[in-house]
Each structure stands twice: as C-alpha cells, then as structure tokens.
Design an enzyme around this catalytic site. Sequence first.
Site, PDB file in Angstrom:
ATOM      1  CG  HIS A   1      -0.386  -0.110   2.516  1.00 56.38           C
ATOM      2  ND1 HIS A   1       0.088  -1.301   3.035  1.00 56.38           N
ATOM      3  CD2 HIS A   1      -0.165   0.816   3.489  1.00 56.38           C
ATOM      4  CE1 HIS A   1       0.560  -1.119   4.237  1.00 56.38           C
ATOM      5  NE2 HIS A   1       0.432   0.177   4.547  1.00 56.38           N
TER       6      HIS A   1
ATOM      7  NE  ARG B   1      -0.205  -0.752  10.706  1.00 54.25           N
ATOM      8  CZ  ARG B   1       0.506  -1.465  11.563  1.00 54.25           C
ATOM      9  NH1 ARG B   1       0.534  -1.122  12.845  1.00 54.25           N
ATOM     10  NH2 ARG B   1       1.186  -2.519  11.171  1.00 54.25           N
TER      11      ARG B   1
END
Length: 304
Positions: free
Chosen positions: A280, A295
Amino acid sequence: MSDHSRPLKFENREDREGPRILRRLPEGLEERPYQLFEVKPLSPIIGAEIVGLDLAKPVTPEVQAELNRALLEWKVLFFRNQPITSEQLLAFARQWGELEIHPFYINKHSKEIVQFARDKKQAGSENIWHTDVTFRANPAKACILRMIEVPPVGGDTLWADMGAAYDNLPDEIKERIDGLTALHDFTPSFSHLLSPEELAAKQAEFPPVEHPVVRTHPETRRKTLFVNPAFTTRIPGLEPEESEKLLQYLFRQAHIPEYQVRFHWEVNSVAFWDNRATQHYAVSDYYPHPRKAERVAIVGDRPF
C-alpha cells in the site's frame, strides 16, 4: 530451480502495452455469493466495500468466516460510516488473532494501536509502496486502519495486489527469482526516529531477516511477490549491482494501475487489508491540512 547465474535484461517490461492476467481468485476457486452482507467491488481484482455491517457490534462466527473469505478474495475491504471507538476497533481486530505491538510507533494510551496524526507541523509520510513490518521474522497477517480526521481534499491510500504482480512477470523473471530470498531491514525507514544508542539496541532486537522473494500465501496458496522498497535491502547470493537492478525491477511492479485500488477516505471509514498479499501507498498530497487515523495489526506467521 532456475539457473541464477544467467544474466537478465530489464528493459521496461512493465511498460508494455496490452492485456494483463487479472485473476482475482486463486486458481481453481470458483465464485460464490456472499450471504451475510453486500460486497461492492471497487476494482476488478482488488478492493471491495462491505455494506450492511456495524463494526460497533460483536461479529458472529458466521460473519467472521464470511468476512475472512471476502478478505482473502478481495485483499482489502472497506467499511464506511463506522463511528466506532478505539476499544471496538481492538475487539473487531482480535477476531483474527493476537494483536501486534509496533516497535517504533509508541502509543501511551494503548500499546496495540498506532496513531497517525499529520498536522501543520508535519507533512504526511508512508508515501512509499510497502508491506507493513516485513523486517519482522513474522510480518503482520493483516492490518486495520480507522480514519478519524480527513483533509478537505487528498489523502487517499492505494493498495496493490501482489499476486497479480507475480502472475504478470515474464517467465524468465519467474525462473530467475524462484528460490531466492531477500533481506528485510527496518533501518532505512525508521533509523531517523532513533538516537544512535536506541538504533543499536533495536538493530540487536530486530536484525535483518530473510524472506522468500516469492511468498506462498498460507491460506489461499497463491504465489505473491514479497519485496518492497521500504524494507527490502538486497538479495543474498547476487552481486550488489545485479541485486539492486532486480529489486528495483520487482519494486516497480506495484506501480501498475491494473493491479491497484485507490480509496478516498471519509471520517469513520475503515480499511482492512491482507498484509500477506498486498502493498500500500499513502498519498501525501494534503499538507498542511490534518489527517488523523489509528491502526491495529494482527500477528502473522513466517513467510514461506
């Protein structure tokens, strides 16, 4: 195993025109409908929005099993309008296993949560293609990001399907990398956060680790390209120049749009990705506007 002494040329193979192999499911797996929620694809092979679930509520074993199938098949799942708390995020993540503690991002309020807060004093980062924490012997299985604050425009994140990246490599490249390993090291990405004494201690705790250049996914058994420019430093057994050329060529495979999905964040959006199958890239185009997220990551296993 292939002849690793044979020289190869890297002449913009990824820039060729024409069709590509775009296979969403592992070979031999048939399409099946989802029964417990709606799946809205955002690209043909990677990325889908999940509609009809409230992540604030406990997930039943049946929903968890179907979500896991969706994760394996789409590699990254997106949920919108999820005003959940940090505790609810943790509870959702624990459905997939033990949670990881990041060695460099320290959150004094919750050791399992990494906070990303970019404001007027600090431009965004993570704008490099990467798979999370591959410098660990056991890199994360999956990660979940919850967006708390977004800039007025920009701040998207892209994911790339590294199974598709492997599928489309020329046969001679596949033969060349068969059986090769690569070294992964945190130092290029995180040393700037540490004093010399802290760096030495962390390097002793997390020495460079070897992972296969081509990983076999432990659940789907699909081959995925498992090198990334944030942490992969060299390929043992190759001359430095050849190692660098081969790695740079392999790194560029994530750049191909056909293998990607791009997600535009809103407040209370959640992304859940398979860290074993993807890379990503967080687009840093919103400075000086703020962007805040948190996260969590699920502990993974040793790549093979």
